[in-house]
Design a protein around this motif. Structure first.
Motif, short mmCIF file in Angstrom:
data_model
loop_
_atom_site.label_atom_id
_atom_site.label_comp_id
_atom_site.label_asym_id
_atom_site.label_seq_id
_atom_site.Cartn_x
_atom_site.Cartn_y
_atom_site.Cartn_z
N GLN A 37 57.16 24.63 42.21
CA GLN A 37 57.14 25.17 43.57
C GLN A 37 56.11 24.43 44.40
N MET A 38 56.40 24.26 45.69
CA MET A 38 55.44 23.62 46.59
C MET A 38 54.46 24.67 47.11
N LEU A 39 53.17 24.37 46.99
CA LEU A 39 52.13 25.29 47.45
C LEU A 39 51.22 24.59 48.45
N ALA A 40 50.81 25.34 49.48
CA ALA A 40 49.80 24.88 50.43
C ALA A 40 49.06 26.10 50.94
N ARG A 41 47.84 25.91 51.39
CA ARG A 41 47.00 27.05 51.79
C ARG A 41 47.09 27.30 53.29
N ALA A 42 46.80 28.54 53.69
CA ALA A 42 46.60 28.90 55.09
C ALA A 42 45.12 28.64 55.43
N PRO A 43 44.74 28.71 56.72
CA PRO A 43 43.36 28.38 57.11
C PRO A 43 42.28 29.19 56.39
N ASN A 44 42.54 30.44 56.06
CA ASN A 44 41.51 31.28 55.41
C ASN A 44 41.65 31.29 53.89
N GLU A 45 42.43 30.35 53.35
CA GLU A 45 42.71 30.34 51.91
C GLU A 45 42.20 29.06 51.25
N LEU A 46 42.21 29.09 49.92
CA LEU A 46 41.86 27.94 49.10
C LEU A 46 43.05 27.58 48.23
N LEU A 47 43.19 26.31 47.94
CA LEU A 47 44.17 25.85 46.95
C LEU A 47 43.38 25.47 45.70
N ILE A 48 43.71 26.09 44.60
CA ILE A 48 42.96 25.93 43.36
C ILE A 48 43.84 25.30 42.29
N GLU A 49 43.27 24.30 41.60
CA GLU A 49 43.92 23.78 40.40
C GLU A 49 43.46 24.66 39.25
N VAL A 50 44.40 25.41 38.66
CA VAL A 50 44.08 26.38 37.62
C VAL A 50 43.80 25.66 36.30
N LYS A 51 42.63 25.91 35.72
CA LYS A 51 42.27 25.33 34.44
C LYS A 51 42.59 26.28 33.28
N ALA A 52 42.55 27.59 33.55
CA ALA A 52 42.87 28.60 32.54
C ALA A 52 43.16 29.92 33.24
N ALA A 53 44.02 30.73 32.65
CA ALA A 53 44.37 32.04 33.21
C ALA A 53 44.55 33.02 32.06
N ALA A 54 44.03 34.23 32.21
CA ALA A 54 44.15 35.23 31.14
C ALA A 54 45.45 36.01 31.27
N VAL A 55 45.88 36.58 30.15
CA VAL A 55 47.01 37.51 30.14
C VAL A 55 46.45 38.90 29.86
N ASN A 56 46.69 39.84 30.77
CA ASN A 56 46.21 41.21 30.64
C ASN A 56 47.35 42.16 30.31
N PRO A 57 47.05 43.32 29.69
CA PRO A 57 48.11 44.31 29.46
C PRO A 57 48.87 44.67 30.74
N SER A 58 48.17 44.70 31.87
CA SER A 58 48.84 45.04 33.14
C SER A 58 49.88 44.00 33.53
N ASP A 59 49.67 42.73 33.14
CA ASP A 59 50.69 41.70 33.41
C ASP A 59 52.00 42.04 32.71
N VAL A 60 51.87 42.49 31.46
CA VAL A 60 53.06 42.81 30.68
C VAL A 60 53.69 44.11 31.16
N LYS A 61 52.84 45.09 31.50
CA LYS A 61 53.37 46.37 32.01
C LYS A 61 54.16 46.16 33.30
N ALA A 62 53.63 45.32 34.19
CA ALA A 62 54.33 45.05 35.45
C ALA A 62 55.66 44.34 35.19
N ALA A 63 55.66 43.48 34.18
CA ALA A 63 56.88 42.72 33.86
C ALA A 63 57.95 43.59 33.23
N THR A 64 57.54 44.71 32.63
CA THR A 64 58.51 45.58 31.94
C THR A 64 58.79 46.86 32.74
N GLY A 65 58.52 46.80 34.05
CA GLY A 65 58.97 47.87 34.93
C GLY A 65 58.09 49.09 35.01
N LEU A 66 56.86 49.04 34.45
CA LEU A 66 55.99 50.21 34.49
C LEU A 66 55.20 50.31 35.79
#
Length: 333
Positions: free
Chosen positions: A32-61
């Motif tokens: 996907q193409m990403l660009a920032r708005a004036p009040n935003e930052l564009l970040i190159e992600v080096k690592a991201a965690a997976v939380n229980p809430s990520d899975v709960k949101a994905a399974t409709g809870l």
């Protein structure tokens, strides 16, 4: 989008529809193409965690979760587009809406508000920084709302070996409070602490009676109940006069509640839902914690090599978290 904003082609984990359970999830990696708005930052992600809430949101809870979307609330990375003073800065952060109501952190790049990010301590690795977010924000927001523990106070933590439980121990012991932990089977406390803590095995010991014994009959000033209803009564009976119980989770949701004991004890119950915090509000909580990480009183969770997954193996990461893995699970673009 500002006229001079940089545009990048990001690799993003995408969930196109909710699934019945974690095993039924079908994440794909899209560009996907990403660009920032004036009040935003564009970040190159080096690592991201997976939380229980990520899975709960994905399974409709979470009925307000949108599809299709990129999941993920916690991240660490480098600012590659933004105001001149912050370009190249190493940052980390978290959010209540990222990955739930809008595209999140399980991607090679992320767009986020400028006031949401916190400078990454030099002593903390990318993976460790990515793992700080939700557990530490939940613990700190609980204490901010219930009253930050003071020296001489007793803090009782149910589910002490969970990630929020460990974060609560670190913060409370950093502030000089006495900490007592509760586990559901015989085991020692697994996390970092700034002072020795007593651990009660709830399967063999009456928690409230032991807490009264340890405190000369007074009880706990703050109870951090990370489990919810299974420990509600024990937590209630452990509270000191004007004690506060923090609640962040539920299994059966409905509990018996003795109103007379509640008001005679002048108790306070505090409910914490970090999904209600914006990226900027979450950033403010993390900044409160920053000096603790800088001083070494707070330590990130250790990250095991076998708990780090590439984006292409996101499903395995989600299944591991859904299976109540005690490891902090990390995605690395």
């Amino acid at each position: 989008m500002s006229a001079d904003a940089k545009t990048v082609e990001a690799r993003c984990v995408r969930l196109n529809a909710k699934a019945e359970n974690a095993v039924a999830l079908a994440p794909i990696v899209e560009r996907q193409m990403l660009a920032r708005a004036p009040n935003e930052l564009l970040i190159e992600v080096k690592a991201a965690a997976v939380n229980p809430s990520d899975v709960k949101a994905a399974t409709g809870l979470m009925p307000y979760a949108v599809f299709p979307r990129t999941p993920g609330r916690d991240y660490a990375g480098v600012v590659i587009d933004g105001p001149a003073g912050i370009m190249g800065r190493e940052v980390f952060g978290s959010s209540g809406d990222l990955g739930i109501r809008r595209d999140g952190t399980h991607a090679s790049h992320l767009v986020v508000e400028a006031d949401a990010v916190v400078e990454k301590p030099k002593t903390v690795s990318w993976e460790e920084a990515a793992g700080i977010g939700v557990p530490f924000v939940t613990a700190m927001e609980g204490f901010r709302r219930a009253g930050v523990p003071r020296s001489g106070e007793t803090v009782l933590v149910f589910g002490v070996n969970g990630k929020v439980g460990q974060a609560a121990v670190q913060i409370a012991s950093w502030q000089g409070a006495r900490v007592v932990g509760v586990v559901r089977r015989t085991e020692a406390y697994e996390g970092h602490t700034n002072a020795p803590i007593e651990v009660i095995d709830a399967s063999v010991i009456d928690v409230a009676a032991r807490v009264r014994e340890l405190t000369g009959g007074k009880g706990a000033d703050i109870v951090f109940n990370t489990v919810g209803d299974p420990y509600f009564q024990a937590a209630h009976k452990s509270l000191a006069l004007r004690g506060r119980q923090i609640l962040i989770a539920a299994i059966d949701r409905i509990v018996q509640f003795n109103i007379l004991e509640f008001y005679r004890g002048q108790h306070t119950y505090v409910g914490i839902d970090t999904l209600g915090l914006s990226s900027a509000a979450t950033g403010a909580v993390l900044r409160d914690l920053g000096r603790g990480f800088a001083s070494g009183h707070l330590k990130p969770f250790p990250i095991k090599a076998n708990a780090i997954y590439p984006l292409e193996r996101a499903k395995e990461a989600y299944v591991a978290v859904a299976g109540s893995s005690r490891d902090r699970v990390i995605l690395k673009p």
